[in-house]
Design a protein around this motif. Structure first.
Motif, PDB file in Angstrom:
ATOM      1  N   SER A 149      38.329  39.200  33.686  1.00 33.36           N
ATOM      2  CA  SER A 149      39.140  38.191  34.391  1.00 33.36           C
ATOM      3  C   SER A 149      40.445  38.815  34.854  1.00 33.36           C
ATOM      4  O   SER A 149      41.517  38.437  34.409  1.00 33.36           O
ATOM      5  CB  SER A 149      39.439  36.988  33.483  1.00 33.36           C
ATOM      6  N   SER A 150      40.368  39.788  35.714  1.00 31.73           N
ATOM      7  CA  SER A 150      41.500  40.505  36.292  1.00 31.73           C
ATOM      8  C   SER A 150      42.059  41.552  35.323  1.00 31.73           C
ATOM      9  O   SER A 150      41.618  41.661  34.178  1.00 31.73           O
ATOM     10  CB  SER A 150      42.619  39.556  36.740  1.00 31.73           C
ATOM     11  N   VAL A 180      36.956  37.280  23.293  1.00 33.84           N
ATOM     12  CA  VAL A 180      36.129  38.487  23.303  1.00 33.84           C
ATOM     13  C   VAL A 180      35.737  38.737  24.755  1.00 33.84           C
ATOM     14  O   VAL A 180      34.944  37.979  25.321  1.00 33.84           O
ATOM     15  CB  VAL A 180      34.866  38.330  22.438  1.00 33.84           C
ATOM     16  N   PRO A 181      36.291  39.757  25.390  1.00 30.80           N
ATOM     17  CA  PRO A 181      36.004  39.988  26.815  1.00 30.80           C
ATOM     18  C   PRO A 181      34.604  40.548  27.020  1.00 30.80           C
ATOM     19  O   PRO A 181      34.066  41.264  26.172  1.00 30.80           O
ATOM     20  CB  PRO A 181      37.068  41.012  27.219  1.00 30.80           C
ATOM     21  N   ASP A 182      34.025  40.226  28.174  1.00 33.48           N
ATOM     22  CA  ASP A 182      32.708  40.745  28.539  1.00 33.48           C
ATOM     23  C   ASP A 182      32.894  41.839  29.582  1.00 33.48           C
ATOM     24  O   ASP A 182      32.559  41.680  30.758  1.00 33.48           O
ATOM     25  CB  ASP A 182      31.826  39.610  29.073  1.00 33.48           C
ATOM     26  N   HIS A 183      33.474  42.953  29.149  1.00 35.17           N
ATOM     27  CA  HIS A 183      33.745  44.070  30.052  1.00 35.17           C
ATOM     28  C   HIS A 183      33.653  45.355  29.242  1.00 35.17           C
ATOM     29  O   HIS A 183      34.339  45.519  28.229  1.00 35.17           O
ATOM     30  CB  HIS A 183      35.129  43.928  30.678  1.00 35.17           C
ATOM     31  N   ILE A 189      44.295  52.296  33.366  1.00 31.58           N
ATOM     32  CA  ILE A 189      42.874  52.625  33.371  1.00 31.58           C
ATOM     33  C   ILE A 189      42.248  52.014  34.621  1.00 31.58           C
ATOM     34  O   ILE A 189      42.211  50.783  34.761  1.00 31.58           O
ATOM     35  CB  ILE A 189      42.172  52.105  32.107  1.00 31.58           C
ATOM     36  N   ASP A 190      41.777  52.864  35.510  1.00 31.90           N
ATOM     37  CA  ASP A 190      41.147  52.411  36.743  1.00 31.90           C
ATOM     38  C   ASP A 190      39.644  52.316  36.506  1.00 31.90           C
ATOM     39  O   ASP A 190      38.943  53.322  36.465  1.00 31.90           O
ATOM     40  CB  ASP A 190      41.455  53.393  37.875  1.00 31.90           C
ATOM     41  N   GLY A 191      39.168  51.084  36.353  1.00 33.57           N
ATOM     42  CA  GLY A 191      37.743  50.837  36.178  1.00 33.57           C
ATOM     43  C   GLY A 191      37.187  50.033  37.337  1.00 33.57           C
ATOM     44  O   GLY A 191      36.183  49.342  37.176  1.00 33.57           O
ATOM     45  N   GLY A 192      37.842  50.125  38.492  1.00 29.17           N
ATOM     46  CA  GLY A 192      37.412  49.344  39.639  1.00 29.17           C
ATOM     47  C   GLY A 192      38.016  47.953  39.617  1.00 29.17           C
ATOM     48  O   GLY A 192      38.749  47.579  38.695  1.00 29.17           O
ATOM     49  N   ALA A 193      37.711  47.183  40.650  1.00 26.27           N
ATOM     50  CA  ALA A 193      38.251  45.826  40.764  1.00 26.27           C
ATOM     51  C   ALA A 193      37.653  44.908  39.706  1.00 26.27           C
ATOM     52  O   ALA A 193      36.493  45.042  39.321  1.00 26.27           O
ATOM     53  CB  ALA A 193      37.965  45.274  42.153  1.00 26.27           C
ATOM     54  N   SER A 194      38.470  43.963  39.252  1.00 29.37           N
ATOM     55  CA  SER A 194      38.023  42.928  38.317  1.00 29.37           C
ATOM     56  C   SER A 194      37.914  41.606  39.063  1.00 29.37           C
ATOM     57  O   SER A 194      38.506  41.438  40.141  1.00 29.37           O
ATOM     58  CB  SER A 194      39.025  42.780  37.167  1.00 29.37           C
ATOM     59  N   PRO A 195      37.190  40.630  38.506  1.00 27.09           N
ATOM     60  CA  PRO A 195      37.177  39.304  39.132  1.00 27.09           C
ATOM     61  C   PRO A 195      38.583  38.721  39.173  1.00 27.09           C
ATOM     62  O   PRO A 195      39.313  38.799  38.190  1.00 27.09           O
ATOM     63  CB  PRO A 195      36.272  38.481  38.207  1.00 27.09           C
ATOM     64  N   LEU A 196      38.969  38.180  40.322  1.00 28.60           N
ATOM     65  CA  LEU A 196      40.294  37.568  40.421  1.00 28.60           C
ATOM     66  C   LEU A 196      40.198  36.107  40.002  1.00 28.60           C
ATOM     67  O   LEU A 196      40.387  35.185  40.791  1.00 28.60           O
ATOM     68  CB  LEU A 196      40.844  37.690  41.843  1.00 28.60           C
ATOM     69  N   MET A 197      39.875  35.917  38.746  1.00 27.54           N
ATOM     70  CA  MET A 197      39.685  34.579  38.190  1.00 27.54           C
ATOM     71  C   MET A 197      40.211  34.576  36.765  1.00 27.54           C
ATOM     72  O   MET A 197      39.801  35.403  35.955  1.00 27.54           O
ATOM     73  CB  MET A 197      38.204  34.211  38.200  1.00 27.54           C
ATOM     74  N   GLY A 241      32.930  36.626  27.047  1.00 31.66           N
ATOM     75  CA  GLY A 241      33.019  36.020  28.360  1.00 31.66           C
ATOM     76  C   GLY A 241      34.437  35.645  28.729  1.00 31.66           C
ATOM     77  O   GLY A 241      35.383  35.869  27.955  1.00 31.66           O
ATOM     78  N   PRO A 242      34.615  35.049  29.921  1.00 34.15           N
ATOM     79  CA  PRO A 242      35.960  34.755  30.446  1.00 34.15           C
ATOM     80  C   PRO A 242      36.545  33.458  29.888  1.00 34.15           C
ATOM     81  O   PRO A 242      36.827  32.514  30.617  1.00 34.15           O
ATOM     82  CB  PRO A 242      35.712  34.660  31.955  1.00 34.15           C
ATOM     83  N   TRP A 243      36.700  33.439  28.580  1.00 32.14           N
ATOM     84  CA  TRP A 243      37.238  32.270  27.878  1.00 32.14           C
ATOM     85  C   TRP A 243      38.368  32.708  26.965  1.00 32.14           C
ATOM     86  O   TRP A 243      38.320  33.783  26.370  1.00 32.14           O
ATOM     87  CB  TRP A 243      36.168  31.626  26.994  1.00 32.14           C
TER      88      TRP A 243
END
Length: 208
Positions: free
Chosen positions: A36-37, A123-126, A172-180, A95-97
């Motif tokens: 989530s960003s 707990v992030p899902d990334h 840390i550059d891991g690419g774009a994240s969801p902008l949510m 997940g994004p909670w």
């Protein structure tokens, strides 16, 4: 200037995350992609790092910082969780909670809400975030990387380096994240309350 790590988003290089984990151990702040960003993270037990994190975002002590954990078992060390709350957590993690729960004594007072004694926890899902947590060896306090006075989080690692390179130890550059943002559910009261709607659908938890 912050150290800049480019990692694969699904298979991040362990040696680079180990180096980033050492920056955290030394008291630094690290920007990391999440589900989530981008977020800024610091060690839970480092007061000066927590203070620096709040300064970077322009936050006061009433703003909930979020504790990033690796799994449900780890959450139980830092938040009081009854059977009802556990059912919500099991449905929603990873997940994004973000869930607001009563903090245990393992959480320093400076991190929990000063009057309510609660903590935001998730707990992030990334893969990158989870592997950084493994490299750090403990949960990390975090906040979404939204510049002070702005509404939208930063989502480009090079832009983060340009704007905050002298305040961060590493990016840390891991690419774009969801902008949510995450969906925030307050579980500290008698009934769950949806505080903010974001990436997680409350209906999935039986909430309107």
């Amino acid at each position: 200037m912050a150290q800049y790590f480019v990692v694969h988003p699904q298979n991040p290089q362990a040696r680079l995350l180990k180096q980033a984990g050492q920056f955290l151990a030394d008291g630094g702040l690290v920007a990391v992609p999440t589900d989530s960003s981008y977020a800024v993270v610091a060690r839970l037990d480092d007061k000066s790092a927590a203070d620096a994190l709040r300064r970077l975002r322009g936050l006061d002590e009433r703003h909930h910082l979020t504790l990033l954990c690796r799994d449900l078992a780890e959450i139980g060390h830092f938040a009081r969780v009854d059977n009802r709350q556990y059912r919500f957590l099991k449905l929603a993690t990873p997940g994004p909670w973000t869930f607001i729960l009563e903090a245990t004594r393992e959480v320093p007072r400076r991190v929990s809400h000063p009057s309510r004694k609660t903590i935001g926890i998730r707990v992030p899902d990334h893969k990158v975030t989870l592997d950084l947590l493994d490299a750090a060896g403990s949960p990390l306090i975090s906040t979404t990387l939204i510049p002070e006075g702005e509404d939208e989080p930063l989502n480009d690692a090079e832009q983060i380096l340009e704007r905050y390179g002298h305040q961060l130890a590493a990016v840390i550059d891991g690419g774009a994240s969801p902008l949510m943002p995450t969906t925030v559910i307050d579980l500290s009261g008698a009934e769950p309350v949806v505080v903010r709607r974001g990436g997680g659908d409350p209906a999935a938890l039986g909430l309107d």
